[in-house]
Design an enzyme around this catalytic site. Structure first.
Site, mmCIF file in Angstrom:
data_model
loop_
_atom_site.group_PDB
_atom_site.id
_atom_site.type_symbol
_atom_site.label_atom_id
_atom_site.label_comp_id
_atom_site.label_asym_id
_atom_site.label_seq_id
_atom_site.Cartn_x
_atom_site.Cartn_y
_atom_site.Cartn_z
ATOM 1 N N SER A 1 0.848 -0.938 0.377
ATOM 2 C CA SER A 1 0.215 0.515 -0.456
ATOM 3 C C SER A 1 0.618 1.527 0.423
ATOM 4 C CB SER A 1 -1.013 0.026 1.329
ATOM 5 O OG SER A 1 -1.916 -0.921 0.422
ATOM 6 N N SER B 1 -9.486 1.642 2.341
ATOM 7 C CA SER B 1 -10.840 1.193 1.059
ATOM 8 C C SER B 1 -9.609 0.893 0.566
ATOM 9 C CB SER B 1 -12.045 1.596 1.417
ATOM 10 O OG SER B 1 -12.342 0.487 -0.480
ATOM 11 N N ASN B 2 -8.717 -0.094 -0.224
ATOM 12 C CA ASN B 2 -8.476 -0.212 -1.497
ATOM 13 C C ASN B 2 -9.087 0.006 -3.007
ATOM 14 O OD1 ASN B 2 -5.624 -2.025 -0.392
ATOM 15 N ND2 ASN B 2 -6.687 -2.743 0.891
ATOM 16 N N GLY C 1 3.272 -0.294 3.975
ATOM 17 C CA GLY C 1 2.253 -1.388 2.766
ATOM 18 C C GLY C 1 2.590 -2.987 3.256
#
Length: 365
Positions: free
Chosen positions: A45, A142-143, A300
């Protein structure tokens, strides 16, 4: 390594001279690969910081606006898209359901389904679920927000996120080991990532998340060759600690963004509404006050790789920490010793970045 980390990379640049770089690994992993501090790894991320940078570059050029509704760029693809702005996507206030929580993604996440995913396909998975709140009324990571950002970038430029990362960030900054992969291929020497195999996964890990695909090795599975395309614009980028330090310096010093857009990136909303002065999330980056100083950062996680990158507000000081396994961050209670050690290592790294002593004794291995 006694707490279960296959490998660790730490890089600290306190701005005073030559950075400190450390790479350590468990003895059992050495036959696979000798870990170096310069190795490429999957950034997970942290990708979001780069995607937000690309959007803000286009905002500075007048090609996008943070107030643009998603409907303008992706007509009919996002329910209530006229009420969701690009800013809401970037700072996770859209209310869109996180596509990685959908069971359809699990085979890809575990490496059992190598199918390639596009931004629009990932977005479609997320928006088939009801939103978790009305747009702009709360905060939730939220991805799906960044799957939408990837699709918007493609629509606005006619180019892929991979091309945009290459031409707008990696090449101008001479980041030779930074790229947005669309399959499992690595371009350079890379850290190998591992997860415990099903027989050695701790009891607290949910049944559906215990069995990763990959090459068996000493009670672990080498997941380095699994396809990360399911991460897309939310998590697919590959880089190194050195490259990311250069990126952070360029970003925070204003080389990549005009002052107005950098200020927008650093305009935050509270992660916890009960702590308005606590951690805040901006546009693809977050900030927090630590015992040693205020950091701008992102982390991430993608199977085999858990990384966190830090910088001060000027980009003068930067740091990165990689642990070459990730399941422990998904279910911390199942890996209490590893989770505690990873947090302690991150804290010590931040203090070293600010050239300050660590408040507590670190037991990283």
């Amino acid at each position: 390594m006694a707490v279960g980390a296959p490998g660790v990379i730490v890089r600290v640049d306190d701005g005073s001279g030559r950075p400190i770089q450390i790479a350590e690994q468990a003895a059992w992993s050495r036959p696979d690969h000798r870990l170096h501090a310069e190795d490429e790894f999957r950034m997970g991320s942290n990708t979001k910081t780069m995607m937000a940078t690309l959007v803000l570059q286009l905002v500075g050029e007048g090609r996008l606006a943070l107030t643009d509704p998603v409907e303008k760029w992706l007509p009919g693809q996002v329910p209530h898209g006229s009420a969701i702005t690009l800013r809401m996507l970037l700072n996770h206030t859209s209310g869109l359901y996180d596509y990685t929580q959908d069971p359809e993604l699990l085979p890809s996440i575990l490496g059992k389904d190598p199918k390639p995913w596009t931004s629009e396909q990932l977005l479609a998975v997320g928006v088939r679920h009801d939103p978790v709140f009305a747009p702009g009324t709360a905060w939730a990571y939220s991805n799906t927000d960044y799957a939408a950002i990837g699709a918007v970038l493609e629509k606005a430029t006619g180019r892929s996120p991979a091309d945009l990362v290459r031409d707008r960030i990696a090449r101008p900054l001479h980041l030779q080991h930074t790229y947005y992969p669309t399959d499992s291929t690595w371009r350079g020497r890379h850290a190998h990532g591992y997860e415990p195999d099903a027989a050695h996964m701790p009891p607290g890990v949910p049944a559906e998340a215990r069995d990763y695909a990959g090459i068996p090795h000493d009670g672990h599975v080498n997941v380095s060759g699994n396809n990360p395309s399911w991460g897309g614009a939310a998590g697919a980028v590959v880089s190194t600690a050195q490259d990311w330090g250069r990126f952070s310096t360029a970003l925070m010093s204003g080389r990549l963004l005009p002052a107005a857009q950098l200020a927008q990136m650093r305009t935050t909303v509270p992660v916890d509404p009960d702590q308005p002065d606590g951690p805040g999330y901006g546009l693809g980056i977050e900030t927090a006050t630590t015992p040693c100083g205020t950091v701008w950062a992102h982390d991430g996680g993608i199977p085999g790789y858990l990384s966190t990158n830090f910088t001060d507000s000027t980009g003068h000081r930067t740091a990165s920490v990689l642990v070459s396994t990730e399941a422990f961050a998904e279910t911390p209670a199942a890996f209490p010793d590893l989770f505690k050690a990873a947090k302690a290592l991150q804290s010590a790294t931040i203090c070293a970045m600010f050239d300050k002593p660590t408040p507590t004794t670190l037991h990283a291995d």
